[in-house]
Motif scaffolding. Structure first.
Motif, short mmCIF file in Angstrom:
data_model
loop_
_atom_site.label_atom_id
_atom_site.label_comp_id
_atom_site.label_asym_id
_atom_site.label_seq_id
_atom_site.Cartn_x
_atom_site.Cartn_y
_atom_site.Cartn_z
N ALA A 43 0.84 -1.21 0.00
CA ALA A 43 0.00 0.00 0.00
C ALA A 43 0.87 1.26 0.00
N THR A 44 0.30 2.33 -0.52
CA THR A 44 1.01 3.61 -0.54
C THR A 44 0.98 4.23 0.86
N LYS A 45 1.81 5.24 1.07
CA LYS A 45 1.86 5.94 2.37
C LYS A 45 0.51 6.60 2.66
N GLU A 46 -0.13 7.14 1.64
CA GLU A 46 -1.44 7.78 1.83
C GLU A 46 -2.49 6.76 2.28
N GLU A 47 -2.48 5.57 1.68
CA GLU A 47 -3.43 4.52 2.07
C GLU A 47 -3.18 4.08 3.52
N ILE A 48 -1.93 3.96 3.88
CA ILE A 48 -1.57 3.55 5.24
C ILE A 48 -1.99 4.62 6.24
N ASP A 49 -1.81 5.89 5.90
CA ASP A 49 -2.17 7.00 6.81
C ASP A 49 -3.67 7.09 7.04
N ARG A 50 -4.48 6.57 6.13
CA ARG A 50 -5.94 6.61 6.28
C ARG A 50 -6.46 5.59 7.29
N ILE A 51 -5.62 4.67 7.73
CA ILE A 51 -6.04 3.66 8.72
C ILE A 51 -5.97 4.31 10.10
#
Length: 167
Positions: free
Chosen positions: A141-149
């Protein structure tokens, strides 16, 4: 004369062993064999649930329940770091996260889209934000996807003691 008797006994033993082995072998046509690779413990796949049957069975589980089961399904995602977990489809929208007993084995990283048969324990659990981020990172996953968790997530999980991948 003694040497002759020893040679005769050896030939008789070899001949009787060969005959016995040929009687116990059962020829199997190559087309009838299912070629599969097993990871972890080997298991018999006599009573295998389909992915949709598995989805129905696990839906009713409480947080403290588990289900010993063998089921088949399609791999949708695999840990790209070392193959230490995978996701298997349970239907059109449901998935189950699969890990491996005592991290005693891993699966190939390139099996997404392939059919597997799994033997082990199914259960529901709540995955922490930290673990979700770890899984997302392993999955690429991208950093943006990870940050949304940002919140824990209730999910279906499975600890496999054996995985059969049909070749």
């Amino acid at each position: 004369m003694k040497g002759f008797n020893i040679i005769l006994v050896v030939f008789l033993l070899l001949g009787s062993c060969k005959e016995k082995n040929s009687q116990t072998e059962t020829p199997v046509k190559e087309a009838e064999k299912e070629v599969a690779t097993v990871f972890g413990s080997a298991f018999e796949a006599d009573e295998v649930k389909s992915a949709s049957d598995m989805a129905k069975a696990i839906t009713g589980l409480q947080q403290t329940d588990s289900l010993d089961v063998t089921f088949s399904g399609e791999v949708t995602e695999v840990c790209q770091m070392k193959g230490c977990w995978m996701k298997v489809a349970l239907g059109e929208e449901e998935e189950i996260r699969v890990t491996f007993k005592d991290y005693g084995f891993f699966v190939p990283k390139d099996i997404a889209g392939r059919e597997v048969t799994l033997r082990g324990k199914a259960f529901t659990e709540t995955i922490s934000v930290e673990d979700q981020k770890h899984y997302a990172e392993d999955g690429g996953a991208t950093k943006e996807e990870i940050d949304r968790i940002t919140t824990p997530k209730s999910t279906y999980s499975f600890v496999a003691d054996g995985v059969r991948l049909t070749n």
